[in-house]
Enzyme design. Structure first.
Site, mmCIF file in Angstrom:
data_model
loop_
_atom_site.group_PDB
_atom_site.id
_atom_site.type_symbol
_atom_site.label_atom_id
_atom_site.label_comp_id
_atom_site.label_asym_id
_atom_site.label_seq_id
_atom_site.Cartn_x
_atom_site.Cartn_y
_atom_site.Cartn_z
ATOM 1 N N HIS A 1 8.133 5.336 2.103
ATOM 2 C CA HIS A 1 7.490 4.487 3.089
ATOM 3 C C HIS A 1 7.057 3.166 2.460
ATOM 4 O O HIS A 1 6.358 2.368 3.070
ATOM 5 C CB HIS A 1 6.272 5.233 3.662
ATOM 6 C CG HIS A 1 5.691 4.620 4.894
ATOM 7 N ND1 HIS A 1 4.425 4.080 4.928
ATOM 8 C CD2 HIS A 1 6.199 4.455 6.136
ATOM 9 C CE1 HIS A 1 4.170 3.626 6.136
ATOM 10 N NE2 HIS A 1 5.224 3.825 6.893
ATOM 11 N N LYS B 1 7.102 -0.643 0.815
ATOM 12 C CA LYS B 1 7.683 -1.958 1.052
ATOM 13 C C LYS B 1 7.439 -2.769 -0.209
ATOM 14 O O LYS B 1 6.332 -3.238 -0.452
ATOM 15 C CB LYS B 1 7.049 -2.663 2.247
ATOM 16 C CG LYS B 1 7.283 -1.949 3.586
ATOM 17 C CD LYS B 1 6.218 -0.950 3.876
ATOM 18 C CE LYS B 1 6.427 -0.314 5.245
ATOM 19 N NZ LYS B 1 5.536 0.841 5.449
ATOM 20 N N ASP C 1 12.671 -11.189 -10.461
ATOM 21 C CA ASP C 1 12.631 -11.537 -11.891
ATOM 22 C C ASP C 1 11.459 -10.904 -12.630
ATOM 23 O O ASP C 1 11.063 -11.384 -13.702
ATOM 24 C CB ASP C 1 12.588 -13.060 -12.073
ATOM 25 C CG ASP C 1 13.889 -13.735 -11.658
ATOM 26 O OD1 ASP C 1 14.912 -13.041 -11.620
ATOM 27 O OD2 ASP C 1 13.873 -14.946 -11.375
ATOM 28 N N HIS D 1 -0.435 -2.928 12.807
ATOM 29 C CA HIS D 1 0.300 -2.145 11.813
ATOM 30 C C HIS D 1 -0.235 -2.352 10.398
ATOM 31 O O HIS D 1 0.312 -1.822 9.439
ATOM 32 C CB HIS D 1 1.786 -2.518 11.883
ATOM 33 C CG HIS D 1 2.689 -1.545 11.188
ATOM 34 N ND1 HIS D 1 3.323 -1.819 9.988
ATOM 35 C CD2 HIS D 1 3.075 -0.290 11.538
ATOM 36 C CE1 HIS D 1 4.055 -0.781 9.634
ATOM 37 N NE2 HIS D 1 3.928 0.161 10.539
ATOM 38 N N LYS E 1 -2.474 -2.086 6.976
ATOM 39 C CA LYS E 1 -3.135 -1.006 6.236
ATOM 40 C C LYS E 1 -3.965 -1.657 5.132
ATOM 41 O O LYS E 1 -3.461 -1.938 4.039
ATOM 42 C CB LYS E 1 -2.106 -0.059 5.616
ATOM 43 C CG LYS E 1 -1.052 0.509 6.590
ATOM 44 C CD LYS E 1 0.217 -0.229 6.462
ATOM 45 C CE LYS E 1 1.425 0.452 7.084
ATOM 46 N NZ LYS E 1 1.313 1.102 8.320
ATOM 47 N N ASP F 1 -17.438 -3.542 0.070
ATOM 48 C CA ASP F 1 -18.446 -4.439 -0.495
ATOM 49 C C ASP F 1 -17.792 -5.790 -0.812
ATOM 50 O O ASP F 1 -16.922 -6.251 -0.079
ATOM 51 C CB ASP F 1 -19.097 -3.805 -1.724
ATOM 52 C CG ASP F 1 -19.792 -2.483 -1.392
ATOM 53 O OD1 ASP F 1 -20.151 -2.296 -0.216
ATOM 54 O OD2 ASP F 1 -19.964 -1.661 -2.300
#
Length: 497
Positions: free
Chosen positions: A212, A214, A219, A416, A418, A423
């Protein structure tokens, strides 16, 4: 004994035998009970489903992954040893992250947050266009729609110029048709399918052992991660007002090593090719050495919150730690880190997630923070792309509301992102939802930013998102009976959602 009695006895013996087998797996009580209930209710269907998507199905793959991780770990041993020397003087969360995920914190520079797909894809394509040695991408969803074609064209252009280009996509999430695959292969782009499968779409949500993640690494010096896949879903140019609201991050410098190592682990698992990193020359190309004198920019640890000092300059180093986890029995690093971070909160705990189906420990940690007087805010979408997850997620709201947390429902469009803000000490951007699937069934990655500008920027984005959300005022317990019954039934399958 008549035939019907014999069938009943046979069914009971079958269910007891399979249930005993499941109990010996020693999974969480909730997961064990969910599987036993499924097999008891559907004895002829439940057992094949368990064998198809359950833990025994993954044993051989876990062994292969363990071997891949050992190979990568041996390659990185010298780098990790050097980074670990500075770790003893750092905060508890950093040490926990390094212990959980085997990746030490390092400096990141030019950290930039993206809140829409179009700006993120522009930055990604520009970074690919500047590649001089290699481009590494790993994505759950990668489609050959207009957005995907733009990225594919950029990969092909670099490959045609002799740049090493590798694309790893998930066997369930990716949809790349023949023309796109042939065009990339012809140019020399190495495309590989992680855990490839051919299943009906009905099974897509149930398939485990998915990447899942991404990840983009250029380089070994520029990295991207976050919630955005390569698809029109995130593009306002392609979808207009229906484009998903998401958060992604780009950064440069030594912290990219963590993303590179995470990509390489799954690449070795899929291809058994370590890219020749055993030689010092090749290793340095993929893991560029930290410039001399650019040591970790941690000034001090101030109490429980681990508040870090940082310059307001965009070029100031930002302490960043990459944490990767997967369904391989290695301690569920992302879940454990989230738990540690949540329990460390003293002033605020602001969480954004599209899918909120947490385990008991994380739910209790969030509720405990609210009970302690921490400003706990949870931002979730009013509706997601999964009716079952929406129903199950609602059953966790009442406990948080009773503890004093505030829950906000974002709509429209689909949320979508996450992220987490804790703090003034910590900001998290990653691929993991606050659900069991992300924490225990998928391969995920998060970037943890300790102090610095990133915390304030992500907090400002959170407050802006609240302007598009409505606060939840009514508890689920007051909902109609049928709605509550459906939600409670959906919660039984929370371990698989």
């Amino acid at each position: 004994m008549d035939v019907s009695t014999g069938l009943i006895i046979a069914e009971v013996v079958w269910v007891v035998a399979i249930s005993s087998y499941i109990m010996l797996e020693r999974r969480t009580p909730a997961a064990t009970l969910a599987w036993i209930i499924l097999i008891g209710a559907l004895p002829l269907i439940g057992a094949p489903v368990y064998l198809f998507v359950g833990p025994r199905r993954l044993a051989r793959k876990k062994l292969r992954l363990s071997l891949a991780r050992k190979r990568i770990d041996s390659l990185l041993r010298q780098w990790k040893a050097a980074s670990a020397q500075a770790l003893s003087a750092q905060g508890q969360l950093m040490r926990a992250g390094a212990h959980l995920s085997w990746l030490p914190p390092e400096n990141a520079y030019d950290v930039e947050l993206f809140y829409d797909g179009d700006s993120c894809y522009e930055a990604l394509i520009a970074a690919i266009g500047r590649a001089r040695h290699h481009v590494h991408l790993e994505y759950y969803i990668f489609r050959d729609d207009p957005t995907g074609v733009r990225v594919i064209d950029a990969l092909i252009e670099r490959a045609n110029r002799g740049i090493e280009v590798r694309l790893l996509v998930d066997g369930v999430g990716a949809r790349l048709r023949g023309p796109a695959m042939r065009a990339m292969a012809s140019a020399g782009v190495q495309v590989r399918i992680f855990n490839g499968v051919r299943v009906f779409r009905l099974w897509r949500r149930l398939m485990n052992f998915r990447t899942h993640r991404k990840i983009a690494v250029i380089d070994g010096q520029v990295g991207f991660t976050g919630g955005m896949n390569v698809t029109d879903h995130h593009s306002v140019a392609a979808r207009g007002a229906d484009a998903w609201r998401d958060t992604h991050v780009r950064f440069c410098g030594p912290a990219v090593h963590g993303l590179q190592a995470t990509f390489l682990e799954n690449w070795v698992f899929t291809t058994e090719d370590d890219l020749g990193c055993k030689t010092p020359e090749r290793f340095a190309l993929f893991f560029p050495p930290t410039p001399q004198g650019a040591e970790l920019a941690v000034a001090t640890t101030l109490g429980h919150n681990e508040t870090m000092t940082a310059s307001s300059s965009a070029r100031a180093p930002q302490i960043t730690q990459i944490l990767a986890s997967g369904p391989d029995g290695q301690g569920h690093a992302v879940e454990a880190f989230y738990f540690a971070a949540i329990t460390s909160a003293q002033q605020r705990l602001w969480l954004t997630t599209p899918y909120f189906v947490p385990g008991e420990a994380v739910l209790a940690a969030i509720a405990s923070a609210a009970h302690r007087g921490v400003d706990v805010r949870l931002l979730v979408p009013l509706r997601t792309d999964s009716i079952l997850v929406d129903a199950a997620g609602r059953t966790f709201h009442d406990e948080l509301l009773a503890a004093g947390a505030r829950i906000y429902l974002y709509d429209p469009p689909m949320l979508h992102a996450k992220t987490a803000v804790i703090d003034d000490a910590l900001a998290i951007v990653g691929t993991a939802n606050l659900d069991n699937r992300s924490f225990r069934l998928n391969f995920e990655v998060i970037a943890a930013f300790y102090g610095g500008n990133c915390v304030g920027q992500l907090a400002s984005a959170f407050e802006k998102d609240l302007g598009h959300a409505k606060i939840m005022k009514h508890r689920e317990a007051r909902s109609p009976f049928v709605r509550r019954l459906v939600a409670s039934a959906a919660r039984l399958f929370a371990p698989q959602l």
